[in-house]
Enzyme design. Structure first.
Site, PDB file in Angstrom:
ATOM      1  N   TRP A  47     110.459  21.417   6.732  1.00  0.00           N
ATOM      2  CA  TRP A  47     109.094  21.745   7.170  1.00  0.00           C
ATOM      3  C   TRP A  47     108.851  21.251   8.596  1.00  0.00           C
ATOM      4  O   TRP A  47     108.261  21.945   9.424  1.00  0.00           O
ATOM      5  CB  TRP A  47     108.074  21.093   6.251  1.00  0.00           C
ATOM      6  CG  TRP A  47     107.916  21.574   4.843  1.00  0.00           C
ATOM      7  CD1 TRP A  47     107.714  20.775   3.755  1.00  0.00           C
ATOM      8  CD2 TRP A  47     107.891  22.924   4.334  1.00  0.00           C
ATOM      9  NE1 TRP A  47     107.572  21.536   2.613  1.00  0.00           N
ATOM     10  CE2 TRP A  47     107.673  22.863   2.949  1.00  0.00           C
ATOM     11  CE3 TRP A  47     108.038  24.170   4.934  1.00  0.00           C
ATOM     12  CZ2 TRP A  47     107.601  23.993   2.140  1.00  0.00           C
ATOM     13  CZ3 TRP A  47     107.978  25.303   4.137  1.00  0.00           C
ATOM     14  CH2 TRP A  47     107.760  25.222   2.760  1.00  0.00           C
ATOM     15  N   THR A  75     106.675   8.479  -0.432  1.00  0.00           N
ATOM     16  CA  THR A  75     107.118   9.804  -0.829  1.00  0.00           C
ATOM     17  C   THR A  75     106.364  10.206  -2.086  1.00  0.00           C
ATOM     18  O   THR A  75     105.800   9.358  -2.780  1.00  0.00           O
ATOM     19  CB  THR A  75     108.633   9.854  -1.100  1.00  0.00           C
ATOM     20  OG1 THR A  75     109.051  11.220  -1.181  1.00  0.00           O
ATOM     21  CG2 THR A  75     108.998   9.150  -2.401  1.00  0.00           C
ATOM     22  N   ARG A 101     113.446  19.184   1.806  1.00  0.00           N
ATOM     23  CA  ARG A 101     112.508  20.243   2.185  1.00  0.00           C
ATOM     24  C   ARG A 101     111.490  19.735   3.205  1.00  0.00           C
ATOM     25  O   ARG A 101     111.062  20.470   4.100  1.00  0.00           O
ATOM     26  CB  ARG A 101     111.809  20.840   0.965  1.00  0.00           C
ATOM     27  CG  ARG A 101     111.048  22.122   1.303  1.00  0.00           C
ATOM     28  CD  ARG A 101     110.744  22.982   0.095  1.00  0.00           C
ATOM     29  NE  ARG A 101     109.867  22.345  -0.867  1.00  0.00           N
ATOM     30  CZ  ARG A 101     110.241  21.896  -2.072  1.00  0.00           C
ATOM     31  NH1 ARG A 101     111.504  21.998  -2.459  1.00  0.00           N
ATOM     32  NH2 ARG A 101     109.375  21.342  -2.891  1.00  0.00           N
ATOM     33  N   ASP A 117     104.408  18.663   4.814  1.00  0.00           N
ATOM     34  CA  ASP A 117     104.243  20.095   4.563  1.00  0.00           C
ATOM     35  C   ASP A 117     103.078  20.694   5.353  1.00  0.00           C
ATOM     36  O   ASP A 117     103.086  21.877   5.709  1.00  0.00           O
ATOM     37  CB  ASP A 117     103.983  20.365   3.076  1.00  0.00           C
ATOM     38  CG  ASP A 117     104.827  19.547   2.127  1.00  0.00           C
ATOM     39  OD1 ASP A 117     105.073  18.362   2.420  1.00  0.00           O
ATOM     40  OD2 ASP A 117     105.203  20.067   1.066  1.00  0.00           O
ATOM     41  N   ASP A 146      96.570  24.096   1.735  1.00  0.00           N
ATOM     42  CA  ASP A 146      97.582  25.139   1.611  1.00  0.00           C
ATOM     43  C   ASP A 146      97.097  26.536   1.987  1.00  0.00           C
ATOM     44  O   ASP A 146      97.812  27.518   1.767  1.00  0.00           O
ATOM     45  CB  ASP A 146      98.127  25.165   0.179  1.00  0.00           C
ATOM     46  CG  ASP A 146      98.955  23.937  -0.135  1.00  0.00           C
ATOM     47  OD1 ASP A 146      99.801  23.578   0.697  1.00  0.00           O
ATOM     48  OD2 ASP A 146      98.736  23.325  -1.204  1.00  0.00           O
TER      49      ASP A 146
END
Length: 393
Positions: A249, A233, A245, A173, A113
Site C-alpha cells: 500500500w 499492527t 500488503r 492502507d 474506505d
C-alpha cells in the site's frame, strides 16, 4: 568431468526454457483473455441478486458482501479494466450494474474506505465513459471522506472502533484513499481537499515509516498533541514487523502521490520503499511475498498474491518516473511476478476458485480469515497491473 557435463546440461536446460518461454506480451494478453471469461462467470452468478458483491471463496463456498464492506468497489473496477481491454459490450453492461451497487457509499462518513469503494468503481467508470453522474458521485464521496480529517491531528481517521486502545488510529492502507481527494480537488478547485490529502501523506511519511522504510500498520495519535501514542499492527505478525500488503500500500500510495503532485519527496519515498521490498532477505525469488516479511518461514507459511499484485502495479507506474537502469530493475521484478501469477500455480482454472482469477492470497492471518484464498482486491490490482503493462509493451 562429470560436474562439467552436468553444468553444461543445466545451462542447456536453462537456455531452452528461456528460448521457449512465451513473450511477456503474449502472457499478458492470455491472462486478460482468461480473466474476462472467469469474471463474466462471476458477474452472471450474481446478476439477479440485488446489492451482492464478490468477496472471497473459502471452504468451497463463495463469500459475498454488500456495499458496506471495504472491498465493494473492486469487482466493479475489475469489470471496467476488462472492458477497457476488450470492449466487450457484456462487460460494459455488468460494469455499470455492479458499479451502481456501490453508489450509496458516497454518503459514508464512518470509515476511511470511501476511496477504495468509489474510486476503483466509479473512478474507472468515469475514466472510460465520461458519465456525468459518476463525477457527481465521486465529488460527493470525496466530501464525505474529508469529514474524517481533524486539522489538529493532520490526518484522516481510519477507524472508530477500539476507542479504549486507540485515540485516533490511522492505518497505512489509508494512503490509498487520498487519490480520490486529489482528483476531487482538481475537479472542484478545492484547495482544502488537496491540503487534507498532502497533510495526511506527509504525516504518514513522518510517523508510519521506520529508518529502513518499512511501515507500521497502525499508528494511533494523541488527539490533543497530534503526535503518535501507539505504533502497532492489526493484521501483521508483530508490532515491529513488515506486514506485506501494508508495505505494498505504501509503495503504491507514494507512487501515485508523485504522479499527481510532482513533489519529489513522494518519489523518493516510493523509491526507498521499492528498494526495501525488492532487496528484502525474505522476499522469495518469484517476488510473491509471504503474508508478513518477518513471519517465520516454514512449510505452509502462506504467501499473499494480493501484495504482489499491488506491488507489481505500483512498480510499473514508478518505472515511468526513474532512470532507465532503475526502471529495468523494476520491470525485471514485475515480469517475474506477472509470469508467476499468470501460471497454473496462481491462476485458477476456468469455472473454479469461486470464479475468482487468482489463488493464494492472505486476508487477515491473525484472525484466521481468508488465508490461502482468492480475494477480490488481488484480482483488481492484478488486472490493473496487466492493463498498465500491456500499454507499455
Amino acid at each position: 568431468m562429470r560436474r562439467y557435463f552436468l553444468a553444461l546440461l543445466l545451462t542447456g536446460l536453462l537456455w531452452c526454457n528461456l528460448a521457449t518461454a512465451q513473450p511477456l506480451k503474449t502472457v499478458v494478453e492470455k491472462a486478460l483473455a482468461f480473466s474476462e471469461q472467469q469474471s463474466l462467470l462471476m458477474a452472471r452468478k450474481y446478476e439477479h441478486e440485488a446489492g451482492v458483491l464478490p468477496r472471497s471463496f473459502e471452504g468451497g463456498k463463495n463469500t459475498v458482501s454488500d456495499s458496506r464492506w471495504w472491498c465493494s468497489g473492486f469487482f466493479p473496477g475489475s469489470l471496467w479494466y476488462l472492458y477497457e481491454n476488450s470492449k466487450n459490450p457484456e462487460l460494459l453492461t455488468f460494469a455499470k450494474q455492479y458499479t451502481d451497487r456501490v453508489e450509496r457509499e458516497k454518503y459514508t462518513t464512518d470509515n476511511h474506505d470511501v476511496g477504495f469503494m468509489l474510486y476503483c468503481s466509479f473512478g474507472n467508470g468515469l475514466r472510460l465513459t465520461k458519465e456525468a453522474s459518476y463525477q457527481k458521485v465521486l465529488l460527493t464521496g470525496a466530501q464525505s471522506l474529508a469529514t474524517r480529517y481533524d486539522p489538529k491531528v493532520g490526518l484522516i481517521r481510519s477507524w472508530d472502533h477500539n476507542k479504549t486502545i486507540w485515540q485516533y488510529p490511522v492505518i497505512i492502507d489509508n494512503i490509498m484513499n487520498l487519490e480520490l481527494l486529489l482528483w476531487a480537488s482538481k475537479q472542484s478547485g478545492s484547495e482544502q481537499l488537496k491540503k487534507t490529502a498532502l497533510s495526511h501523506a506527509d504525516k504518514t511519511m513522518k510517523h508510519h515509516f521506520r529508518p529502513d522504510f518499512s511501515s507500521y500498520h497502525v499508528v494511533s495519535y494523541d488527539r490533543q498533541t497530534g503526535l503518535p501514542h501507539k505504533k502497532q499492527t492489526h493484521q501483521g505478525y508483530a508490532d515491529d514487523s513488515a506486514w506485506s500488503r501494508g508495505q505494498a500500500w505504501g509503495l503504491y500510495g507514494y507512487t501515485y502521490l508523485y504522479r499527481e503532485t510532482r513533489e519529489k519527496r513522494y518519489l523518493e519515498q516510493a523509491k526507498h520503499i521499492a528498494s526495501f521490498l525488492i532487496h528484502h532477505p525474505q522476499m522469495p525469488e518469484n517476488f510473491i511475498p509471504y503474508w508478513d516479511y518477518n513471519a517465520p518461514q516454514k512449510a505452509g507459511t502462506p504467501r499473499d498474491a494480493s501484495a504482489a499484485c499491488i506491488m507489481a502495479s505500483a512498480l510499473i507506474e514508478l518505472g515511468d518516473f526513474v532512470n532507465a537502469n532503475t526502471k529495468k530493475k523494476y520491470m525485471e521484478v514485475v515480469e517475474k511476478q506477472i509470469r508467476t501469477l499468470a501460471s497454473d500455480e496462481y491462476t485458477a482454472k476456468l469455472g473454479e476458485n469461486g470464479n475468482f482469477i487468482l489463488m493464494h492470497s492472505t486476508g487477515a492471518f491473525p484472525f484466521k480469515s481468508e488465508i490461502d484464498a482468492p480475494l477480490t482486491y488481488a484480482d483488481y490490482y492484478y488486472l490493473e497491473a496487466l492493463s498498465r503493462l500491456k500499454k507499455r509493451l
